[in-house]
Design a protein around this motif. Sequence first.
Motif, PDB file in Angstrom:
ATOM      1  N   PHE A 297       0.772  -1.089   0.284  1.00  0.00           N
ATOM      2  CA  PHE A 297      -0.095   0.020  -0.026  1.00  0.00           C
ATOM      3  C   PHE A 297       0.701   1.231  -0.017  1.00  0.00           C
ATOM      4  O   PHE A 297       2.047   0.882   0.858  1.00  0.00           O
ATOM      5  CB  PHE A 297      -0.981  -0.161   1.265  1.00  0.00           C
ATOM      6  N   VAL A 298       0.885   1.919  -0.898  1.00  0.00           N
ATOM      7  CA  VAL A 298       1.287   4.078  -0.866  1.00  0.00           C
ATOM      8  C   VAL A 298       0.028   4.249  -0.030  1.00  0.00           C
ATOM      9  O   VAL A 298      -0.777   4.746   0.715  1.00  0.00           O
ATOM     10  CB  VAL A 298       1.168   4.320  -2.136  1.00  0.00           C
ATOM     11  N   ILE A 299       1.502   5.072   1.233  1.00  0.00           N
ATOM     12  CA  ILE A 299       0.630   5.988   2.579  1.00  0.00           C
ATOM     13  C   ILE A 299       0.765   7.179   1.495  1.00  0.00           C
ATOM     14  O   ILE A 299      -0.456   8.315   2.436  1.00  0.00           O
ATOM     15  CB  ILE A 299       1.194   5.337   3.677  1.00  0.00           C
ATOM     16  N   GLU A 300       2.121   7.262   1.197  1.00  0.00           N
ATOM     17  CA  GLU A 300       1.895   8.446   1.424  1.00  0.00           C
ATOM     18  C   GLU A 300       2.970   9.328   0.306  1.00  0.00           C
ATOM     19  O   GLU A 300       3.751   8.480  -0.064  1.00  0.00           O
ATOM     20  CB  GLU A 300       2.263   9.517   2.225  1.00  0.00           C
ATOM     21  N   VAL A 301       3.206  10.255  -0.221  1.00  0.00           N
ATOM     22  CA  VAL A 301       3.941  10.805  -1.404  1.00  0.00           C
ATOM     23  C   VAL A 301       4.137  12.176  -0.844  1.00  0.00           C
ATOM     24  O   VAL A 301       3.494  13.290  -1.154  1.00  0.00           O
ATOM     25  CB  VAL A 301       3.657  10.995  -2.930  1.00  0.00           C
ATOM     26  N   ASN A 302       5.936  12.187  -0.638  1.00  0.00           N
ATOM     27  CA  ASN A 302       6.528  13.423  -0.063  1.00  0.00           C
ATOM     28  C   ASN A 302       7.061  14.553  -0.927  1.00  0.00           C
ATOM     29  O   ASN A 302       7.936  13.581  -1.626  1.00  0.00           O
ATOM     30  CB  ASN A 302       7.363  12.789   1.384  1.00  0.00           C
ATOM     31  N   SER A 303       6.239  15.853  -1.947  1.00  0.00           N
ATOM     32  CA  SER A 303       7.224  16.329  -2.621  1.00  0.00           C
ATOM     33  C   SER A 303       8.479  16.870  -1.759  1.00  0.00           C
ATOM     34  O   SER A 303       9.553  17.703  -2.695  1.00  0.00           O
ATOM     35  CB  SER A 303       6.123  17.181  -2.896  1.00  0.00           C
ATOM     36  N   MET A 304       9.151  17.062  -0.371  1.00  0.00           N
ATOM     37  CA  MET A 304       9.985  17.639  -0.282  1.00  0.00           C
ATOM     38  C   MET A 304      11.355  16.628   1.403  1.00  0.00           C
ATOM     39  O   MET A 304      10.958  17.038   2.644  1.00  0.00           O
ATOM     40  CB  MET A 304       9.636  19.041   0.501  1.00  0.00           C
ATOM     41  N   PRO A 305      10.921  16.008   0.466  1.00  0.00           N
ATOM     42  CA  PRO A 305      11.618  14.741   1.214  1.00  0.00           C
ATOM     43  C   PRO A 305      12.837  15.006   1.674  1.00  0.00           C
ATOM     44  O   PRO A 305      13.525  15.150   0.958  1.00  0.00           O
ATOM     45  CB  PRO A 305      11.665  12.905   0.574  1.00  0.00           C
ATOM     46  N   ALA A 306      12.858  14.127   3.403  1.00  0.00           N
ATOM     47  CA  ALA A 306      14.576  14.993   3.609  1.00  0.00           C
ATOM     48  C   ALA A 306      15.269  13.153   3.247  1.00  0.00           C
ATOM     49  O   ALA A 306      14.330  12.585   3.287  1.00  0.00           O
ATOM     50  CB  ALA A 306      14.508  14.890   4.567  1.00  0.00           C
ATOM     51  N   TRP A 307      16.181  13.425   2.709  1.00  0.00           N
ATOM     52  CA  TRP A 307      17.033  12.247   2.447  1.00  0.00           C
ATOM     53  C   TRP A 307      18.318  12.170   3.365  1.00  0.00           C
ATOM     54  O   TRP A 307      19.274  10.888   3.245  1.00  0.00           O
ATOM     55  CB  TRP A 307      17.643  12.477   1.167  1.00  0.00           C
ATOM     56  N   ARG A 308      18.336  12.572   4.758  1.00  0.00           N
ATOM     57  CA  ARG A 308      19.622  12.082   5.576  1.00  0.00           C
ATOM     58  C   ARG A 308      19.811  11.260   6.086  1.00  0.00           C
ATOM     59  O   ARG A 308      21.117  10.069   5.482  1.00  0.00           O
ATOM     60  CB  ARG A 308      19.855  13.161   6.459  1.00  0.00           C
ATOM     61  N   GLY A 309      18.868  10.183   6.569  1.00  0.00           N
ATOM     62  CA  GLY A 309      19.119   9.339   6.742  1.00  0.00           C
ATOM     63  C   GLY A 309      18.674   8.188   5.678  1.00  0.00           C
ATOM     64  O   GLY A 309      19.384   7.119   5.896  1.00  0.00           O
ATOM     65  N   LEU A 310      18.780   8.799   4.790  1.00  0.00           N
ATOM     66  CA  LEU A 310      18.586   7.137   3.782  1.00  0.00           C
ATOM     67  C   LEU A 310      19.981   7.317   3.029  1.00  0.00           C
ATOM     68  O   LEU A 310      20.227   6.421   2.522  1.00  0.00           O
ATOM     69  CB  LEU A 310      16.980   7.871   2.873  1.00  0.00           C
ATOM     70  N   GLN A 311      20.171   8.716   3.177  1.00  0.00           N
ATOM     71  CA  GLN A 311      21.736   8.922   2.819  1.00  0.00           C
ATOM     72  C   GLN A 311      22.794   7.339   3.742  1.00  0.00           C
ATOM     73  O   GLN A 311      23.699   6.871   2.507  1.00  0.00           O
ATOM     74  CB  GLN A 311      22.206   9.846   2.555  1.00  0.00           C
ATOM     75  N   LYS A 316      24.474   5.909  -3.227  1.00  0.00           N
ATOM     76  CA  LYS A 316      23.982   7.060  -4.703  1.00  0.00           C
ATOM     77  C   LYS A 316      23.881   8.010  -3.793  1.00  0.00           C
ATOM     78  O   LYS A 316      23.761   8.532  -2.097  1.00  0.00           O
ATOM     79  CB  LYS A 316      22.585   6.162  -4.802  1.00  0.00           C
ATOM     80  N   ASN A 317      24.344   9.240  -4.563  1.00  0.00           N
ATOM     81  CA  ASN A 317      24.444  10.530  -4.110  1.00  0.00           C
ATOM     82  C   ASN A 317      23.338  10.869  -4.418  1.00  0.00           C
ATOM     83  O   ASN A 317      23.526  11.127  -5.321  1.00  0.00           O
ATOM     84  CB  ASN A 317      25.900  10.790  -4.397  1.00  0.00           C
ATOM     85  N   ILE A 318      22.371  11.146  -3.398  1.00  0.00           N
ATOM     86  CA  ILE A 318      20.928  11.836  -3.727  1.00  0.00           C
ATOM     87  C   ILE A 318      21.197  12.447  -3.823  1.00  0.00           C
ATOM     88  O   ILE A 318      20.350  13.184  -4.837  1.00  0.00           O
ATOM     89  CB  ILE A 318      20.202  11.236  -2.617  1.00  0.00           C
ATOM     90  N   ALA A 319      21.606  14.249  -3.185  1.00  0.00           N
ATOM     91  CA  ALA A 319      21.894  15.271  -3.848  1.00  0.00           C
ATOM     92  C   ALA A 319      22.382  15.284  -5.197  1.00  0.00           C
ATOM     93  O   ALA A 319      21.772  16.050  -6.342  1.00  0.00           O
ATOM     94  CB  ALA A 319      22.295  16.144  -3.122  1.00  0.00           C
ATOM     95  N   GLN A 320      23.165  14.390  -5.829  1.00  0.00           N
ATOM     96  CA  GLN A 320      23.718  14.562  -7.130  1.00  0.00           C
ATOM     97  C   GLN A 320      23.103  14.735  -7.829  1.00  0.00           C
ATOM     98  O   GLN A 320      22.946  14.711  -9.214  1.00  0.00           O
ATOM     99  CB  GLN A 320      25.274  13.771  -7.048  1.00  0.00           C
ATOM    100  N   ALA A 321      22.103  12.693  -7.773  1.00  0.00           N
ATOM    101  CA  ALA A 321      20.768  12.410  -9.071  1.00  0.00           C
ATOM    102  C   ALA A 321      19.811  13.556  -8.989  1.00  0.00           C
ATOM    103  O   ALA A 321      19.526  13.779  -9.738  1.00  0.00           O
ATOM    104  CB  ALA A 321      20.608  11.411  -7.805  1.00  0.00           C
ATOM    105  N   LEU A 322      19.789  14.678  -7.897  1.00  0.00           N
ATOM    106  CA  LEU A 322      18.737  15.206  -7.751  1.00  0.00           C
ATOM    107  C   LEU A 322      19.331  16.633  -8.668  1.00  0.00           C
ATOM    108  O   LEU A 322      18.793  16.883  -9.279  1.00  0.00           O
ATOM    109  CB  LEU A 322      18.003  15.836  -5.801  1.00  0.00           C
TER     110      LEU A 322
END
Length: 339
Positions: A297-311, A316-322
Amino acid sequence: MRRLEARLEGFEVLRESRVSVTPMPQTIQRAGRIAIATDDPGWHGAQLRRAFKSRGYASAYVKLEDCRIDLQHGIQGIAMPSFDTRLPDAVFVRGIAAGTLEQVVLRLDILHALREIGIPVYNSGRAVERSVDKAMTSFLLKNAGIPTPPTWVSESAAQARSILLRETAAGRDVVIKPLFGSQGAGLQRLRAGSELPDLAEYNQVCYLQSFVETGLGQGGGGWHDYRVFVIGGVAVAAMIRRGSSWINNVALGGRCEKVVIDAIDEHMKRLAQDATRAVDMDYAGVDILRGADGQLFVIEVNSMPAWRGLQRVTEKNIAQALADDLIARHLSQPLEAVC
């Protein structure tokens, strides 16, 4: 309105050696500047500035509350600090500060106006509006055929009580959430015999959603959910968040665990990508639950997600990919187009 920008606290600064910067495909770019819209740059802002700089773009932090519509002296009707003589080539929306309804609407108006005059806004004001409003997100997911739990949204306490009684009598718990909110704030699980909270705590709007049990799912392992990060329509990274309770948010003590994006099933990746498309976002943090029966189930779709924990749990360099996605799809010109 509660703060729109999600924050993740309590993590160590990421060691730069953990992520690498991959060269972009050859394109012709003109020197430019990016506005990073945020009222609190912090770690994420620094990561984005470094990523844009590596591609030859300068950037500046901009608080949307400091911008204004100025039809007399503004550039094409917009006045933006740090961009007094020329508006930015693009705007990366990292966060929007809390405020009154009128203040937040004006800040979104700035984003809408920039897009109207041809400046790329990543994510757009429309995408932000759709995602911070949980009712609209759920509506769009359902109508796009994306599995999301049964949801009811009403201003009527009587209707909400009726739904609560009906669902719990059938053995189904429900969760009440603020219409606007993040980091798990205001979530309550309502069981049989639970009283409906005073709707004044929820600004007189009741958002109820069926509870999805994950603590007993697929070999046990406790409560958990998945955060899948989608950039440019592609799922690029993911993690499992495990909580000490049914709320798995990192801000409330949840811990992040590595998930190799190629190892998660194609159905989950496809759901995350479809959900991002349904809400019309350039990038998104998509929260997915796997029920005890294995259903996603998809619960939420975040348009301004933080990614520090994910990083911390992905190479994957998240900031560079963005940054690369914004440049490639909105600013770069292919060689053949300029020859």
